[in-house]
Design an enzyme around this catalytic site. Structure first.
Site, PDB file in Angstrom:
ATOM      1  N   GLU A 241      33.152  19.157  44.360  1.00  0.00           N
ATOM      2  CA  GLU A 241      34.135  20.220  44.095  1.00  0.00           C
ATOM      3  C   GLU A 241      33.607  21.336  43.200  1.00  0.00           C
ATOM      4  O   GLU A 241      33.742  22.504  43.523  1.00  0.00           O
ATOM      5  CB  GLU A 241      35.408  19.626  43.465  1.00  0.00           C
ATOM      6  CG  GLU A 241      36.421  20.709  43.104  1.00  0.00           C
ATOM      7  CD  GLU A 241      37.761  20.160  42.615  1.00  0.00           C
ATOM      8  OE1 GLU A 241      38.081  18.998  42.914  1.00  0.00           O
ATOM      9  OE2 GLU A 241      38.486  20.906  41.933  1.00  0.00           O
TER      10      GLU A 241
ATOM     11  N   ASP B 164      38.112  16.273  42.201  1.00  0.00           N
ATOM     12  CA  ASP B 164      38.972  15.853  41.105  1.00  0.00           C
ATOM     13  C   ASP B 164      40.008  14.834  41.574  1.00  0.00           C
ATOM     14  O   ASP B 164      40.430  14.853  42.737  1.00  0.00           O
ATOM     15  CB  ASP B 164      39.726  17.054  40.530  1.00  0.00           C
ATOM     16  CG  ASP B 164      38.834  17.932  39.675  1.00  0.00           C
ATOM     17  OD1 ASP B 164      37.707  17.499  39.343  1.00  0.00           O
ATOM     18  OD2 ASP B 164      39.261  19.040  39.329  1.00  0.00           O
TER      19      ASP B 164
ATOM     20  N   TYR C 182      39.939  48.927  58.244  1.00  0.00           N
ATOM     21  CA  TYR C 182      39.511  50.316  58.057  1.00  0.00           C
ATOM     22  C   TYR C 182      39.160  50.993  59.381  1.00  0.00           C
ATOM     23  O   TYR C 182      39.374  52.184  59.553  1.00  0.00           O
ATOM     24  CB  TYR C 182      38.334  50.408  57.085  1.00  0.00           C
ATOM     25  CG  TYR C 182      38.776  50.342  55.647  1.00  0.00           C
ATOM     26  CD1 TYR C 182      39.567  51.350  55.101  1.00  0.00           C
ATOM     27  CD2 TYR C 182      38.436  49.278  54.834  1.00  0.00           C
ATOM     28  CE1 TYR C 182      39.994  51.293  53.786  1.00  0.00           C
ATOM     29  CE2 TYR C 182      38.853  49.212  53.516  1.00  0.00           C
ATOM     30  CZ  TYR C 182      39.630  50.226  52.997  1.00  0.00           C
ATOM     31  OH  TYR C 182      40.052  50.170  51.700  1.00  0.00           O
TER      32      TYR C 182
END
Lengths: 360, 360
Positions: free
Chosen positions: A188, A240, A92
């Site tokens: 996780e 996982d 911006y």
């Protein structure tokens, strides 16, 4: 002025001198791609190779060249005033640069990465902060931060958050640490983190719990890196048991990512090891599983074939081959099939006693 | 035993009695869909209508019926032991239910929502915690939580986190609050939150800053709801100026969502008002904009046509019509075009003085 501020001034001075001598100004930038990355197990992270590209001022590069210089000037302003900005805000800011303004944030991000690579710094050192926050922390850790108002040191006790946690700020360079914990457990999912917090796992096992919330953000990785190094703590990853957990979450935490090799040096955690869920755990603990999806299989095969980190560790090659043979994946929540607290009463204590079963 | 535990026992007792009398057992569940939702501006949230469906034990419903009963029993166990579980863990618990086990989490989630609607509670009251964490908090707020070890009250001072923040836990029912702040500012992005924290906006404006991180999670909405109500504080939302910010982030925060009407009562924040970025702000502050995407236009038209909340507020109808006419959107970071701190030195102070310019 900071050392980096001076380096910016020196480089800018050379470009100005070239222009005044009517010589075409030029910048030498490292090539940022997987072809220009190497993995050195000794160093422990993906590092940039030696390939360079020159950005020379010509008719066709004039806009990019101007944008690069304008952005370097903006960085210097941010550094000098100890301000912060996000990548989106940088985009911006350019809206006032007339013809040199960026039309899409992709363009400004690419030039920011060039500037990082050019000065061999990370954008946090240039005063930029990520859009996303870091992870959460609970346990035996005292964080030292500055009260920006009084200039005094704030001591933040991470054992005193009850069911809540300390939220890692998006810039962690100024934080200090005090701890007598034995290790850092990087987790996780937010749900598993909350379970361990509720049962004060950090107290019974004298450790620091950190919630990664999926693939860890830069701030989270930098926090773990600095904490682990400053306090000489091992970092154990509990994610996982699937190719995504292995090669996206853990690999990124430990050695960094391929397309950001110029900054991995700062954001990797080479001291991290993989506690679980390993393919062997899935068998040993008879976890409920789901079949590997197409994308899991592709990811595992890719990792075996192309990932310099996996290729340099036989133990990881075996793990990937094993999970492909098993054809299944298991999540860290899967221990719930044996009772909600099996994970903290049985699995984690057993694994912590046998670090030889961790993966590298 | 908790009141809810007793209600579970009563319901289960009726089903058992039906079975013993050789009568087909049945459960009356509210229909959960947009057709069975109404918006009452007086109440301030999407509420369930009166439509009911009966789940009666038959040959074709035997599995769902059994799963519902097994899950209700599991909930009671969790309640009795003050345990917590995530939806994912609930799914894994079912793996020991033999033929009644769930094959996909979608199935167990649907039944959990039935159970919530059946007992007219939210799943947090049943001991379930969301997978995702809440938002971050900084500012003039003392949070009271229980030290689960000593049973003593912990006092967590949210002015003492330096550049960090308090991370809202995934269950907030037990928290208490003390504050002399004048209002709560709920902020869409982590980057903007960090800017306001860095410049201690909470101190200069005597307020509490909360980072939503996009569409706020249940825990975050519940936290804001409880804090606002307990401490009688207005809640001002500062989000992007686009249809997603208006109808997904703000509308969800204020009145809840259509497909979870049975729990909106607990998770909505009726006292919230919309500080900005309004379509009028985009003009008044000459913000850099981007054209509305197809999906933005569709979302705005949908909201005007179908959203009971938007339809009941002429000011919101005008805002949606105006943004469609303007054909552009602006993000909260867009103020950076006027200088990085314009947002906290000019925009927010000006808006806070003119609450009549807020949207309802």
């Amino acid at each position: 002025m900071s050392g980096l501020g001076k380096r910016i001034q020196t480089q800018a001075g050379q470009i100005a001198a070239d222009i005044q001598r009517r010589k075409k100004p030029s910048m030498q930038l490292p090539v940022r791609s997987l072809q220009n990355v190497r993995y050195d197990p000794g160093k422990g992270f993906f590092a940039l190779g030696k390939k360079r590209k020159a950005r020379t001022l010509t008719v066709s590069t004039v806009k990019t060249f101007a944008q690069t210089l304008k952005m370097i000037a903006t960085c210097k302003g941010i550094l000098d005033t100890q301000e912060i900005a996000t990548k989106r805000e940088m985009y911006y800011i350019s809206k006032n640069w007339g013809e040199a303004r960026f039309l899409e944030q992709d363009e400004s991000d690419a030039i920011m990465e060039d500037i990082e690579a050019f000065f061999l710094v990370n954008r946090e050192q240039l005063g930029f902060v990520p859009e996303e926050k870091g992870g959460d922390v609970a346990g035996r850790l005292m964080i030292k931060d500055l009260d920006s108002n009084t200039g005094k040191t704030l001591r933040i006790d991470c054992t005193k958050f009850g069911s809540g946690a300390y939220s890692i700020p998006i810039s962690v360079e100024e934080l200090g640490f005090e701890t007598k914990a034995r290790f850092i457990l990087a987790i996780e999912t937010a749900g598993m983190f909350q379970r361990l917090v509720k049962h004060r796992f950090w107290e019974t096992h004298n450790c620091i719990l950190i919630s990664l919330g999926g693939v860890p953000t830069r701030a989270c990785r930098r926090f773990i890196r600095r904490l682990g190094e400053d306090c000489h703590l091992p970092v154990y990853a509990f994610v996982d048991g699937d190719p995504y957990g292995y090669s996206n979450i853990y690999r990124t935490l430990k050695v960094g990512s391929g397309n950001a090799a110029h900054i991995n040096e700062f954001f990797c955690v080479p001291r991290a090891t993989f506690l679980g869920v390993t393919p062997q755990d899935i068998e040993d603990y008879q976890l409920p599983t789901h079949p590997l999806k197409e994308v899991d299989i592709k990811r595992a095969k890719d990792a075996l074939k192309n990932d310099p980190f996996i290729k340099s560790h036989p133990a990881w090659q075996k793990a990937f081959q094993k999970i492909l043979e098993m054809g299944v994946r298991a999540e860290q929540q899967a221990f719930a099939a044996h009772g909600l607290n099996h994970v903290l009463e049985v699995y984690l204590p057993e694994k912590l006693k046998r670090p030889e079963r961790f993966l590298p």
